[in-house]
Scaffold this motif. Structure first.
Motif, mmCIF file in Angstrom:
data_model
loop_
_atom_site.group_PDB
_atom_site.id
_atom_site.type_symbol
_atom_site.label_atom_id
_atom_site.label_comp_id
_atom_site.label_asym_id
_atom_site.label_seq_id
_atom_site.Cartn_x
_atom_site.Cartn_y
_atom_site.Cartn_z
ATOM 1 N N GLN A 1 0.031 2.219 25.368
ATOM 2 C CA GLN A 1 1.382 1.709 25.244
ATOM 3 C C GLN A 1 2.442 2.983 26.247
ATOM 4 O O GLN A 1 2.553 4.412 26.304
ATOM 5 C CB GLN A 1 2.054 1.706 24.089
ATOM 6 C CG GLN A 1 3.197 0.483 24.487
ATOM 7 C CD GLN A 1 3.848 0.668 22.965
ATOM 8 O OE1 GLN A 1 3.235 1.019 21.852
ATOM 9 N NE2 GLN A 1 4.972 -0.025 23.379
ATOM 10 N N VAL A 2 2.868 2.224 27.954
ATOM 11 C CA VAL A 2 3.311 2.986 28.523
ATOM 12 C C VAL A 2 4.513 2.995 27.625
ATOM 13 O O VAL A 2 5.640 2.280 27.321
ATOM 14 C CB VAL A 2 3.183 2.918 29.937
ATOM 15 C CG1 VAL A 2 4.361 3.287 30.301
ATOM 16 C CG2 VAL A 2 1.846 2.571 30.815
ATOM 17 N N GLN A 3 5.287 4.387 27.434
ATOM 18 C CA GLN A 3 7.392 4.963 27.965
ATOM 19 C C GLN A 3 6.952 5.901 28.319
ATOM 20 O O GLN A 3 6.767 6.644 28.101
ATOM 21 C CB GLN A 3 6.417 5.071 25.789
ATOM 22 C CG GLN A 3 6.680 4.279 25.051
ATOM 23 C CD GLN A 3 7.024 4.623 23.504
ATOM 24 O OE1 GLN A 3 6.527 5.616 23.371
ATOM 25 N NE2 GLN A 3 8.010 3.947 22.635
ATOM 26 N N LEU A 4 8.385 5.286 28.706
ATOM 27 C CA LEU A 4 9.832 6.373 29.614
ATOM 28 C C LEU A 4 10.906 6.391 28.402
ATOM 29 O O LEU A 4 11.679 5.647 28.067
ATOM 30 C CB LEU A 4 9.796 5.783 30.673
ATOM 31 C CG LEU A 4 8.673 5.078 31.890
ATOM 32 C CD1 LEU A 4 9.296 5.468 32.514
ATOM 33 C CD2 LEU A 4 8.047 6.859 31.622
ATOM 34 N N VAL A 5 11.188 7.180 27.905
ATOM 35 C CA VAL A 5 12.649 7.808 27.129
ATOM 36 C C VAL A 5 13.334 8.798 28.438
ATOM 37 O O VAL A 5 13.201 9.821 28.335
ATOM 38 C CB VAL A 5 11.416 8.296 25.989
ATOM 39 C CG1 VAL A 5 13.053 8.755 24.864
ATOM 40 C CG2 VAL A 5 10.880 7.506 25.194
ATOM 41 N N GLU A 6 14.846 8.245 28.427
ATOM 42 C CA GLU A 6 15.708 8.919 29.373
ATOM 43 C C GLU A 6 16.642 9.602 27.758
ATOM 44 O O GLU A 6 16.893 9.267 26.584
ATOM 45 C CB GLU A 6 15.789 7.929 29.657
ATOM 46 C CG GLU A 6 16.025 7.046 31.050
ATOM 47 C CD GLU A 6 15.462 5.922 30.609
ATOM 48 O OE1 GLU A 6 15.296 5.229 31.572
ATOM 49 O OE2 GLU A 6 15.668 5.255 29.065
ATOM 50 N N SER A 7 16.977 10.117 28.648
ATOM 51 C CA SER A 7 18.451 11.302 27.845
ATOM 52 C C SER A 7 18.992 12.325 28.540
ATOM 53 O O SER A 7 18.418 12.439 29.355
ATOM 54 C CB SER A 7 17.489 11.967 26.388
ATOM 55 O OG SER A 7 16.431 13.181 26.608
ATOM 56 N N GLY A 8 19.841 12.535 27.944
ATOM 57 C CA GLY A 8 20.945 13.223 29.009
ATOM 58 C C GLY A 8 22.129 13.057 29.339
ATOM 59 O O GLY A 8 23.130 13.898 30.125
ATOM 60 N N GLY A 9 22.272 11.808 29.171
ATOM 61 C CA GLY A 9 23.978 11.080 29.823
ATOM 62 C C GLY A 9 24.659 11.608 28.913
ATOM 63 O O GLY A 9 24.823 12.343 28.128
ATOM 64 N N GLY A 10 26.178 11.307 29.680
ATOM 65 C CA GLY A 10 27.377 11.778 28.988
ATOM 66 C C GLY A 10 28.522 11.660 29.351
ATOM 67 O O GLY A 10 28.000 10.462 31.040
ATOM 68 N N SER A 11 29.692 11.896 29.075
ATOM 69 C CA SER A 11 30.928 12.016 30.245
ATOM 70 C C SER A 11 31.065 13.598 30.606
ATOM 71 O O SER A 11 30.939 14.290 29.700
ATOM 72 C CB SER A 11 32.041 11.622 29.874
ATOM 73 O OG SER A 11 31.425 10.119 28.819
ATOM 74 N N VAL A 12 31.670 12.885 31.989
ATOM 75 C CA VAL A 12 31.769 14.405 33.041
ATOM 76 C C VAL A 12 32.922 14.610 33.238
ATOM 77 O O VAL A 12 33.342 13.155 33.809
ATOM 78 C CB VAL A 12 30.852 15.035 33.205
ATOM 79 C CG1 VAL A 12 29.798 15.873 31.714
ATOM 80 C CG2 VAL A 12 29.318 14.822 34.507
ATOM 81 N N GLN A 13 33.753 15.200 33.919
ATOM 82 C CA GLN A 13 34.883 14.856 34.702
ATOM 83 C C GLN A 13 34.062 15.505 36.244
ATOM 84 O O GLN A 13 33.329 16.024 35.948
ATOM 85 C CB GLN A 13 35.677 16.330 34.568
ATOM 86 C CG GLN A 13 37.040 16.204 33.631
ATOM 87 C CD GLN A 13 37.648 16.813 33.970
ATOM 88 O OE1 GLN A 13 37.756 17.981 34.160
ATOM 89 N NE2 GLN A 13 38.909 16.189 32.876
ATOM 90 N N ALA A 14 35.081 14.882 37.375
ATOM 91 C CA ALA A 14 34.378 15.358 38.630
ATOM 92 C C ALA A 14 34.272 16.651 38.888
ATOM 93 O O ALA A 14 34.783 17.226 38.720
ATOM 94 C CB ALA A 14 35.770 14.182 39.914
ATOM 95 N N GLY A 15 33.217 16.870 39.549
ATOM 96 C CA GLY A 15 32.854 17.967 39.882
ATOM 97 C C GLY A 15 31.846 18.827 38.848
ATOM 98 O O GLY A 15 31.928 19.868 39.419
#
Length: 126
Positions: A1-15
């Motif tokens: 079964q193919v799985q792709l698991v993303e991580s690392g997103g979040g909230s940051v300020q410009a720059g």
């Protein structure tokens, strides 16, 4: 079964910077095109960057060239998206996707991204 698991997103300020990860499993990772896509509310999904895992050849959409870097760790079967100098217009849900043809020869305009992860949210405030 193919799985792709993303991580690392979040909230940051410009720059600011964020690094997304896409852990792949369940298919032949070593000869495959893997891409990062994003979709903002009310907008169409757009391709951000691609990498052919066989050679490491990379491709970027113009709006992220010089700011984003796609890379991979083959033993870990993980593709990364390093995002620097983030702008509010980079705010979107980011998805990792893999070519349905797991024995592909590269990344092409008509690559059929048939496998998708659940996405990770990136929010950039001004």
């Amino acid at each position: 079964q193919v799985q792709l698991v993303e991580s690392g997103g979040g909230s940051v300020q410009a720059g600011g910077s964020l690094k997304l990860s896409c852990a792949a499993s369940g298919y032949t990772y070593s000869t495959n095109c893997v891409g990062w896509f994003r979709q903002a509310p009310g907008k169409q999904r757009e391709g951000v960057a691609r990498i052919y895992t066989g050679s490491g050849t990379t491709y970027y959409t113009d709006s992220v060239k010089g700011r984003f870097t796609i890379s991979q760790d083959k033993p870990k079967k993980t593709v990364y998206l390093q995002m620097n100098s983030l702008k509010p217009e980079d705010t979107a849900m980011y998805y990792c996707a893999a070519d349905r043809n797991t024995y592909g020869l590269g990344c092409f305009p008509r690559t059929d991204f048939g496998y998708w992860g659940q996405g990770t949210q990136v929010t950039v405030s001004s």
